[in-house]
Motif scaffolding. Structure first.
Motif, PDB file in Angstrom:
ATOM      1  N   PHE A 166       6.337   2.953  -2.566  1.00  0.00           N
ATOM      2  CA  PHE A 166       5.747   1.625  -2.264  1.00  0.00           C
ATOM      3  C   PHE A 166       6.861   0.872  -2.475  1.00  0.00           C
TER       4      PHE A 166
ATOM      5  N   GLN B  56       4.511   9.460  -3.245  1.00  0.00           N
ATOM      6  CA  GLN B  56       4.173   8.524  -2.206  1.00  0.00           C
ATOM      7  C   GLN B  56       5.286   7.426  -2.901  1.00  0.00           C
TER       8      GLN B  56
ATOM      9  N   GLU C  61       0.815  -1.208  -0.184  1.00  0.00           N
ATOM     10  CA  GLU C  61       0.018   0.034   0.028  1.00  0.00           C
ATOM     11  C   GLU C  61       0.904   1.210  -0.058  1.00  0.00           C
TER      12      GLU C  61
ATOM     13  N   GLU D  27       2.513   4.759   0.560  1.00  0.00           N
ATOM     14  CA  GLU D  27       2.522   5.778   1.724  1.00  0.00           C
ATOM     15  C   GLU D  27       3.062   6.969   1.545  1.00  0.00           C
ATOM     16  N   ASN D  28       2.672   8.230   2.040  1.00  0.00           N
ATOM     17  CA  ASN D  28       3.269   9.358   1.901  1.00  0.00           C
ATOM     18  C   ASN D  28       4.674   9.313   2.133  1.00  0.00           C
ATOM     19  N   CYS D  29       5.392  10.224   1.654  1.00  0.00           N
ATOM     20  CA  CYS D  29       6.979  10.514   2.107  1.00  0.00           C
ATOM     21  C   CYS D  29       7.680  11.626   1.275  1.00  0.00           C
TER      22      CYS D  29
END
Length: 468
Positions: A460, A458, A399, A401-403
Protein backbone atom coordinates in the motif's frame (compact mmCIF):
# COMPACT_ATOMS: atom_id res chain seq x y z
CA UNK A 1 31.49 33.91 41.50
CA UNK A 2 29.89 32.65 38.28
CA UNK A 3 30.88 29.90 35.89
CA UNK A 4 34.40 30.43 34.55
CA UNK A 5 34.46 28.08 31.58
CA UNK A 6 32.08 26.48 29.08
CA UNK A 7 33.12 23.46 27.02
CA UNK A 8 31.71 20.93 24.56
CA UNK A 9 33.63 17.67 24.94
CA UNK A 10 32.85 14.41 23.12
CA UNK A 11 33.15 11.06 24.89
CA UNK A 12 34.43 8.32 22.56
CA UNK A 13 36.11 5.65 24.72
CA UNK A 14 38.28 4.72 21.73
CA UNK A 15 40.15 8.02 22.14
CA UNK A 16 41.80 6.58 25.26
CA UNK A 17 44.94 4.51 24.58
CA UNK A 18 43.75 1.85 27.06
CA UNK A 19 40.65 1.32 24.90
CA UNK A 20 41.83 2.28 21.44
CA UNK A 21 45.04 0.20 21.55
CA UNK A 22 46.39 2.18 18.59
CA UNK A 23 43.08 3.07 16.98
CA UNK A 24 43.06 6.33 18.96
CA UNK A 25 45.72 7.61 16.55
CA UNK A 26 43.00 7.91 13.91
CA UNK A 27 41.38 10.68 15.96
CA UNK A 28 44.54 12.33 17.23
CA UNK A 29 43.13 15.82 16.65
CA UNK A 30 40.30 15.04 19.06
CA UNK A 31 42.79 13.75 21.62
CA UNK A 32 45.02 16.84 21.35
CA UNK A 33 42.01 19.16 21.67
CA UNK A 34 40.75 17.34 24.75
CA UNK A 35 44.20 17.62 26.27
CA UNK A 36 44.21 21.36 25.52
CA UNK A 37 40.97 21.76 27.43
CA UNK A 38 42.40 19.69 30.30
CA UNK A 39 45.36 22.06 30.52
CA UNK A 40 43.12 25.14 30.37
CA UNK A 41 40.90 23.86 33.17
CA UNK A 42 44.00 23.10 35.23
CA UNK A 43 45.05 26.73 34.84
CA UNK A 44 41.61 27.93 35.97
CA UNK A 45 41.77 25.51 38.92
CA UNK A 46 38.02 25.46 39.62
CA UNK A 47 36.73 24.10 42.92
CA UNK A 48 33.99 22.24 41.03
CA UNK A 49 33.46 20.74 37.62
CA UNK A 50 29.82 20.55 36.54
CA UNK A 51 29.31 17.93 33.86
CA UNK A 52 26.15 17.21 31.87
CA UNK A 53 26.06 13.72 30.34
CA UNK A 54 23.62 11.70 28.20
CA UNK A 55 24.75 8.38 29.66
CA UNK A 56 24.08 8.37 33.39
CA UNK A 57 20.91 6.90 34.85
CA UNK A 58 18.28 8.77 32.85
CA UNK A 59 14.72 9.60 33.84
CA UNK A 60 12.43 10.34 30.92
CA UNK A 61 10.74 13.32 32.54
CA UNK A 62 13.27 14.65 35.07
CA UNK A 63 16.88 15.78 35.04
CA UNK A 64 18.92 13.56 37.39
CA UNK A 65 21.43 15.06 39.84
CA UNK A 66 23.70 12.43 41.42
CA UNK A 67 23.52 12.91 45.18
CA UNK A 68 25.89 10.69 47.13
CA UNK A 69 29.13 11.54 48.93
CA UNK A 70 31.16 9.89 46.20
CA UNK A 71 30.63 8.60 42.69
CA UNK A 72 32.78 6.01 40.94
CA UNK A 73 33.05 3.94 37.82
CA UNK A 74 35.33 2.26 35.29
CA UNK A 75 35.52 1.41 31.61
CA UNK A 76 35.36 -2.34 32.06
CA UNK A 77 32.65 -2.75 29.41
CA UNK A 78 35.02 -1.12 26.92
CA UNK A 79 37.80 -3.55 27.77
CA UNK A 80 39.71 -1.16 30.04
CA UNK A 81 38.86 -1.95 33.65
CA UNK A 82 42.11 -0.27 34.68
CA UNK A 83 40.58 3.10 33.75
CA UNK A 84 38.67 3.80 36.95
CA UNK A 85 37.73 6.89 38.91
CA UNK A 86 36.19 7.80 42.26
CA UNK A 87 35.25 11.44 42.82
CA UNK A 88 33.71 13.51 45.59
CA UNK A 89 30.36 15.04 44.75
CA UNK A 90 29.75 18.67 45.64
CA UNK A 91 26.51 17.97 47.48
CA UNK A 92 26.01 21.58 48.59
CA UNK A 93 26.05 22.94 45.04
CA UNK A 94 24.08 19.94 43.75
CA UNK A 95 21.32 20.53 46.29
CA UNK A 96 21.26 24.27 45.54
CA UNK A 97 20.73 23.52 41.85
CA UNK A 98 17.95 21.09 42.79
CA UNK A 99 16.32 23.63 45.10
CA UNK A 100 16.36 26.45 42.51
CA UNK A 101 15.19 24.19 39.68
CA UNK A 102 12.28 22.90 41.77
CA UNK A 103 11.28 26.47 42.56
CA UNK A 104 11.18 27.16 38.80
CA UNK A 105 9.03 24.05 38.17
CA UNK A 106 11.79 22.39 36.18
CA UNK A 107 11.51 18.60 36.65
CA UNK A 108 14.57 17.42 38.60
CA UNK A 109 15.36 14.52 40.90
CA UNK A 110 18.12 13.87 43.41
CA UNK A 111 19.46 10.51 42.27
CA UNK A 112 20.59 8.55 45.32
CA UNK A 113 21.53 4.90 45.61
CA UNK A 114 18.40 4.22 47.64
CA UNK A 115 16.18 5.78 44.95
CA UNK A 116 17.96 4.08 42.05
CA UNK A 117 17.83 0.72 43.80
CA UNK A 118 14.15 0.66 42.86
CA UNK A 119 15.28 0.69 39.22
CA UNK A 120 18.04 -1.88 39.84
CA UNK A 121 20.70 0.78 39.39
CA UNK A 122 22.92 3.04 41.46
CA UNK A 123 24.86 6.29 41.18
CA UNK A 124 27.80 5.67 38.86
CA UNK A 125 30.31 7.39 36.61
CA UNK A 126 29.37 6.74 32.99
CA UNK A 127 31.66 6.92 29.97
CA UNK A 128 30.06 10.23 28.98
CA UNK A 129 31.62 11.59 32.18
CA UNK A 130 34.80 9.55 32.45
CA UNK A 131 36.19 10.20 28.97
CA UNK A 132 36.23 14.03 29.32
CA UNK A 133 37.49 13.79 32.93
CA UNK A 134 40.29 11.41 31.87
CA UNK A 135 41.89 14.32 29.99
CA UNK A 136 41.27 16.79 32.78
CA UNK A 137 42.62 14.44 35.47
CA UNK A 138 45.89 14.21 33.58
CA UNK A 139 46.54 17.83 34.55
CA UNK A 140 44.21 18.60 37.45
CA UNK A 141 42.50 16.52 40.14
CA UNK A 142 41.64 18.76 43.09
CA UNK A 143 38.00 19.37 42.28
CA UNK A 144 34.57 18.19 43.31
CA UNK A 145 31.99 17.05 40.79
CA UNK A 146 28.38 17.91 40.03
CA UNK A 147 27.11 15.02 37.90
CA UNK A 148 24.00 15.73 35.82
CA UNK A 149 22.16 13.43 33.42
CA UNK A 150 19.84 15.33 31.13
CA UNK A 151 16.26 14.27 30.36
CA UNK A 152 14.22 14.50 27.17
CA UNK A 153 12.60 17.75 28.25
CA UNK A 154 11.73 20.64 25.95
CA UNK A 155 14.49 22.98 24.82
CA UNK A 156 13.23 25.87 26.93
CA UNK A 157 13.20 23.79 30.12
CA UNK A 158 16.76 22.65 29.41
CA UNK A 159 17.80 26.23 28.75
CA UNK A 160 16.11 27.41 31.96
CA UNK A 161 17.89 24.65 33.86
CA UNK A 162 21.19 26.05 32.57
CA UNK A 163 20.17 29.44 33.95
CA UNK A 164 19.52 27.75 37.30
CA UNK A 165 23.04 26.30 37.33
CA UNK A 166 24.47 29.77 36.83
CA UNK A 167 22.30 31.21 39.61
CA UNK A 168 23.31 28.44 42.02
CA UNK A 169 27.01 29.11 41.40
CA UNK A 170 26.49 32.82 41.96
CA UNK A 171 24.47 32.26 45.13
CA UNK A 172 27.18 30.04 46.64
CA UNK A 173 30.08 32.04 45.14
CA UNK A 174 31.28 28.78 43.65
CA UNK A 175 34.26 28.70 41.28
CA UNK A 176 33.24 26.20 38.63
CA UNK A 177 33.41 25.25 34.96
CA UNK A 178 30.73 23.48 32.95
CA UNK A 179 31.27 20.63 30.50
CA UNK A 180 28.57 19.64 28.04
CA UNK A 181 29.46 16.04 27.23
CA UNK A 182 28.13 14.84 23.92
CA UNK A 183 28.91 13.44 20.50
CA UNK A 184 27.36 14.83 17.35
CA UNK A 185 25.81 12.70 14.59
CA UNK A 186 26.37 8.93 14.77
CA UNK A 187 25.31 8.48 11.12
CA UNK A 188 28.18 9.93 9.12
CA UNK A 189 29.26 6.63 7.53
CA UNK A 190 27.79 3.26 6.58
CA UNK A 191 30.32 1.56 8.87
CA UNK A 192 29.38 3.79 11.82
CA UNK A 193 27.34 2.66 14.86
CA UNK A 194 24.10 3.49 13.03
CA UNK A 195 23.16 3.30 9.38
CA UNK A 196 24.35 6.22 7.26
CA UNK A 197 22.03 9.19 6.88
CA UNK A 198 22.61 12.33 4.79
CA UNK A 199 21.09 14.21 7.72
CA UNK A 200 24.17 13.42 9.80
CA UNK A 201 26.73 15.64 8.09
CA UNK A 202 24.13 18.37 7.55
CA UNK A 203 23.29 18.41 11.26
CA UNK A 204 26.93 18.57 12.35
CA UNK A 205 27.80 21.36 9.91
CA UNK A 206 24.82 23.50 10.87
CA UNK A 207 25.07 22.84 14.61
CA UNK A 208 28.79 23.65 14.80
CA UNK A 209 28.35 26.78 12.69
CA UNK A 210 25.62 28.14 14.97
CA UNK A 211 27.79 27.55 18.02
CA UNK A 212 30.80 29.20 16.42
CA UNK A 213 28.67 32.24 15.65
CA UNK A 214 27.16 32.29 19.14
CA UNK A 215 23.76 31.96 17.48
CA UNK A 216 21.50 30.65 20.25
CA UNK A 217 18.31 31.09 18.22
CA UNK A 218 19.92 29.22 15.34
CA UNK A 219 20.72 26.23 17.55
CA UNK A 220 17.17 26.03 18.90
CA UNK A 221 15.62 26.79 15.52
CA UNK A 222 17.13 23.82 13.72
CA UNK A 223 14.74 21.61 11.80
CA UNK A 224 13.24 18.93 14.06
CA UNK A 225 13.35 16.25 11.37
CA UNK A 226 17.03 16.99 10.81
CA UNK A 227 17.71 16.64 14.53
CA UNK A 228 15.70 13.44 14.84
CA UNK A 229 17.44 11.78 11.90
CA UNK A 230 20.96 12.86 12.85
CA UNK A 231 21.34 10.35 15.69
CA UNK A 232 23.19 12.70 18.05
CA UNK A 233 23.55 12.78 21.82
CA UNK A 234 25.09 16.20 22.49
CA UNK A 235 22.38 18.71 21.59
CA UNK A 236 20.56 18.60 24.93
CA UNK A 237 23.83 18.96 26.84
CA UNK A 238 24.50 22.07 24.78
CA UNK A 239 20.97 23.36 25.38
CA UNK A 240 21.77 23.38 29.10
CA UNK A 241 25.17 24.97 28.50
CA UNK A 242 23.57 27.75 26.46
CA UNK A 243 21.26 28.48 29.39
CA UNK A 244 24.28 29.08 31.60
CA UNK A 245 25.33 31.76 29.09
CA UNK A 246 22.00 33.63 29.30
CA UNK A 247 22.62 37.37 29.15
CA UNK A 248 26.06 37.00 27.60
CA UNK A 249 27.27 37.10 24.03
CA UNK A 250 29.76 34.39 23.13
CA UNK A 251 31.65 32.85 20.25
CA UNK A 252 32.43 29.16 19.92
CA UNK A 253 36.08 28.35 19.35
CA UNK A 254 36.24 25.03 17.51
CA UNK A 255 39.40 23.20 18.53
CA UNK A 256 38.75 20.19 16.32
CA UNK A 257 36.10 18.18 14.52
CA UNK A 258 36.53 14.59 13.31
CA UNK A 259 34.17 11.95 11.95
CA UNK A 260 36.64 9.14 11.33
CA UNK A 261 34.52 6.36 12.86
CA UNK A 262 31.18 7.60 11.54
CA UNK A 263 30.49 9.72 14.65
CA UNK A 264 31.03 13.47 14.84
CA UNK A 265 33.46 14.47 17.59
CA UNK A 266 33.44 18.22 18.10
CA UNK A 267 35.65 19.85 20.73
CA UNK A 268 34.78 23.48 21.44
CA UNK A 269 35.05 26.15 24.09
CA UNK A 270 32.66 29.10 24.36
CA UNK A 271 34.38 32.45 24.81
CA UNK A 272 32.26 35.18 26.40
CA UNK A 273 32.78 38.47 24.57
CA UNK A 274 30.14 40.85 25.96
CA UNK A 275 26.85 41.18 27.77
CA UNK A 276 23.75 40.47 25.73
CA UNK A 277 19.98 40.73 25.84
CA UNK A 278 17.94 37.83 27.21
CA UNK A 279 17.41 34.99 24.78
CA UNK A 280 14.81 33.32 27.00
CA UNK A 281 12.09 35.77 25.96
CA UNK A 282 12.90 35.24 22.29
CA UNK A 283 12.76 31.47 22.73
CA UNK A 284 9.41 31.68 24.49
CA UNK A 285 8.02 34.00 21.81
CA UNK A 286 9.07 31.56 19.07
CA UNK A 287 7.55 28.66 20.99
CA UNK A 288 4.22 30.47 21.43
CA UNK A 289 4.24 31.52 17.78
CA UNK A 290 4.81 27.95 16.67
CA UNK A 291 1.92 26.76 18.81
CA UNK A 292 -0.42 29.33 17.31
CA UNK A 293 0.70 28.19 13.88
CA UNK A 294 -0.05 24.58 14.80
CA UNK A 295 -3.51 25.51 16.03
CA UNK A 296 -4.28 27.25 12.74
CA UNK A 297 -3.06 24.59 10.35
CA UNK A 298 -4.31 24.85 6.80
CA UNK A 299 -4.09 21.09 6.32
CA UNK A 300 -7.47 19.77 7.56
CA UNK A 301 -6.09 16.28 8.29
CA UNK A 302 -3.53 17.29 10.92
CA UNK A 303 -5.74 20.11 12.18
CA UNK A 304 -8.52 17.59 12.92
CA UNK A 305 -6.05 15.24 14.65
CA UNK A 306 -4.77 17.97 16.97
CA UNK A 307 -8.23 19.39 17.74
CA UNK A 308 -9.65 15.92 18.41
CA UNK A 309 -7.03 15.04 21.02
CA UNK A 310 -7.04 18.55 22.51
CA UNK A 311 -10.82 18.53 22.89
CA UNK A 312 -10.76 15.07 24.46
CA UNK A 313 -8.09 16.01 26.99
CA UNK A 314 -9.84 19.26 27.90
CA UNK A 315 -13.45 18.03 27.99
CA UNK A 316 -12.99 14.27 28.50
CA UNK A 317 -15.29 13.55 25.58
CA UNK A 318 -15.27 13.31 21.80
CA UNK A 319 -16.48 16.28 19.76
CA UNK A 320 -20.09 15.72 18.70
CA UNK A 321 -19.88 17.37 15.28
CA UNK A 322 -17.17 17.41 12.67
CA UNK A 323 -15.70 20.89 12.09
CA UNK A 324 -16.83 22.79 9.01
CA UNK A 325 -13.36 22.78 7.43
CA UNK A 326 -13.53 19.00 6.81
CA UNK A 327 -13.35 18.28 3.07
CA UNK A 328 -15.82 16.22 1.05
CA UNK A 329 -13.14 13.58 0.51
CA UNK A 330 -12.63 13.21 4.28
CA UNK A 331 -16.37 12.76 4.76
CA UNK A 332 -17.09 10.43 1.83
CA UNK A 333 -14.07 8.09 1.64
CA UNK A 334 -13.13 5.20 3.92
CA UNK A 335 -9.43 4.52 4.46
CA UNK A 336 -7.04 3.15 7.05
CA UNK A 337 -5.28 5.95 8.95
CA UNK A 338 -2.24 6.22 11.20
CA UNK A 339 -1.92 9.19 13.57
CA UNK A 340 1.56 9.82 14.99
CA UNK A 341 2.59 12.16 17.80
CA UNK A 342 6.18 13.33 18.20
CA UNK A 343 7.59 15.32 21.09
CA UNK A 344 10.95 17.02 20.58
CA UNK A 345 11.39 14.86 17.49
CA UNK A 346 10.80 11.57 19.34
CA UNK A 347 7.76 9.33 19.12
CA UNK A 348 5.14 10.07 21.80
CA UNK A 349 2.32 7.92 20.49
CA UNK A 350 1.09 6.23 17.31
CA UNK A 351 -2.11 4.33 16.60
CA UNK A 352 -3.35 3.28 13.19
CA UNK A 353 -5.73 1.10 11.26
CA UNK A 354 -4.83 -0.79 8.09
CA UNK A 355 -8.46 -1.01 7.06
CA UNK A 356 -11.12 1.54 7.99
CA UNK A 357 -13.11 0.88 11.15
CA UNK A 358 -15.40 3.95 10.97
CA UNK A 359 -17.65 5.53 8.37
CA UNK A 360 -15.10 7.91 6.84
CA UNK A 361 -11.53 9.26 6.94
CA UNK A 362 -12.46 12.12 9.26
CA UNK A 363 -13.90 9.78 11.90
CA UNK A 364 -10.88 7.48 11.48
CA UNK A 365 -8.54 10.41 12.17
CA UNK A 366 -10.55 11.54 15.17
CA UNK A 367 -10.63 8.08 16.69
CA UNK A 368 -6.95 7.30 16.10
CA UNK A 369 -5.72 10.70 17.29
CA UNK A 370 -7.38 10.13 20.67
CA UNK A 371 -6.14 6.54 20.81
CA UNK A 372 -2.56 7.64 20.02
CA UNK A 373 -2.60 10.22 22.80
CA UNK A 374 -4.41 8.22 25.45
CA UNK A 375 -4.19 4.48 24.77
CA UNK A 376 -0.85 3.71 23.10
CA UNK A 377 0.42 1.04 25.56
CA UNK A 378 4.06 2.07 25.02
CA UNK A 379 3.57 5.50 26.56
CA UNK A 380 1.87 7.27 29.43
CA UNK A 381 -1.21 9.28 28.48
CA UNK A 382 -0.44 12.66 26.92
CA UNK A 383 -1.04 15.52 29.35
CA UNK A 384 -2.73 18.76 28.28
CA UNK A 385 0.42 20.70 29.06
CA UNK A 386 2.40 18.62 26.55
CA UNK A 387 0.31 19.55 23.52
CA UNK A 388 2.35 22.71 23.02
CA UNK A 389 5.44 20.60 22.32
CA UNK A 390 3.86 17.76 20.32
CA UNK A 391 3.75 17.59 16.54
CA UNK A 392 1.01 15.65 14.72
CA UNK A 393 1.18 13.74 11.45
CA UNK A 394 -1.56 11.79 9.68
CA UNK A 395 -0.88 8.96 7.23
CA UNK A 396 -3.80 7.96 5.01
CA UNK A 397 -3.34 4.51 3.51
CA UNK A 398 -4.35 3.59 -0.01
CA UNK A 399 -6.28 0.37 -0.46
CA UNK A 400 -3.88 -2.62 -0.15
CA UNK A 401 -3.19 -4.68 -3.27
CA UNK A 402 -1.69 -8.12 -3.68
CA UNK A 403 1.91 -8.11 -4.88
CA UNK A 404 5.12 -10.08 -5.19
CA UNK A 405 8.36 -9.34 -3.37
CA UNK A 406 9.80 -7.93 -6.60
CA UNK A 407 7.03 -5.33 -6.71
CA UNK A 408 7.91 -3.92 -3.27
CA UNK A 409 9.92 -0.77 -2.62
CA UNK A 410 10.72 0.08 1.01
CA UNK A 411 10.64 3.82 0.31
CA UNK A 412 7.46 3.92 -1.74
CA UNK A 413 5.29 1.11 -0.41
CA UNK A 414 4.23 -0.13 2.98
CA UNK A 415 3.85 -3.89 3.36
CA UNK A 416 1.32 -6.28 4.86
CA UNK A 417 2.22 -9.93 5.52
CA UNK A 418 -0.42 -12.55 6.36
CA UNK A 419 -0.26 -16.21 7.35
CA UNK A 420 -2.80 -18.36 9.18
CA UNK A 421 -4.62 -15.51 10.85
CA UNK A 422 -1.43 -13.61 11.73
CA UNK A 423 -0.83 -10.18 10.23
CA UNK A 424 2.12 -7.79 10.28
CA UNK A 425 2.22 -4.27 8.89
CA UNK A 426 5.03 -1.83 8.25
CA UNK A 427 4.71 1.70 6.91
CA UNK A 428 6.95 2.85 4.05
CA UNK A 429 9.94 5.19 4.18
CA UNK A 430 10.96 4.46 7.75
CA UNK A 431 14.34 5.51 9.11
CA UNK A 432 16.77 2.61 9.06
CA UNK A 433 14.55 0.47 6.80
CA UNK A 434 16.23 0.94 3.44
CA UNK A 435 15.72 -2.46 1.80
CA UNK A 436 12.80 -4.75 1.04
CA UNK A 437 14.59 -7.54 2.93
CA UNK A 438 14.75 -5.43 6.09
CA UNK A 439 11.14 -4.35 5.63
CA UNK A 440 9.93 -7.93 5.36
CA UNK A 441 12.09 -9.08 8.27
CA UNK A 442 10.47 -6.52 10.58
CA UNK A 443 6.93 -7.09 9.31
CA UNK A 444 7.24 -10.88 9.71
CA UNK A 445 8.68 -10.49 13.20
CA UNK A 446 5.79 -8.19 14.19
CA UNK A 447 3.31 -10.78 12.95
CA UNK A 448 5.07 -13.73 14.59
CA UNK A 449 5.54 -15.39 11.19
CA UNK A 450 8.72 -17.39 10.58
CA UNK A 451 10.64 -16.36 7.42
CA UNK A 452 10.43 -19.92 6.04
CA UNK A 453 6.62 -20.08 6.42
CA UNK A 454 4.36 -19.38 3.46
CA UNK A 455 2.74 -15.97 3.64
CA UNK A 456 0.73 -13.59 1.49
CA UNK A 457 2.08 -10.17 0.53
CA UNK A 458 0.21 -6.92 0.01
CA UNK A 459 1.48 -3.43 -0.55
CA UNK A 460 0.00 0.00 0.00
CA UNK A 461 1.03 3.63 -0.31
CA UNK A 462 0.75 6.39 2.24
CA UNK A 463 -0.34 9.97 1.76
CA UNK A 464 1.38 11.83 4.60
CA UNK A 465 0.05 15.03 6.15
CA UNK A 466 2.37 16.87 8.56
CA UNK A 467 2.05 20.05 10.56
CA UNK A 468 3.90 22.96 9.00
Amino acid sequence: MSLQGFYLMPHPPIVLPEVGKGEEQKISCTSMSLQAIGKEIAQKAPATIILVTPHGTMFQNAIALSYEEEIGGDLKKFGASEVAMKLEINKILTHKIYELASAEDIPVVLATDSLLREYKSSVFLDHGTMVPLYFINTYYKTYKLVHITYATLGDIDLYRFGMVIQKACEALKEEAVLIASGDLSHKLKEEGPYEYSPFGEKFDTEFVRHLQEGNVMGVFGMDKELICNAGECGRRSIAILLGTLEGRRFQGELLSYEGTFGVGYGVMKMNVVAEDASKLRELEAVKNGNYEKKQNQRDPYVRLARESLTSYLNLDKVQEKLPNYITDEMKSMKRGVFVSLKKHGELRGCIGTIFPTTENIAEEIRRNAIQAGVHDPRFNQVEKEELLEIGFSVDVLTEPENCSKEELNAREYGVIVRSRGKTGVLLPNLEGVNTVEKQLEIALEKAGIKPYEEYMLQRFQVIRHKEE
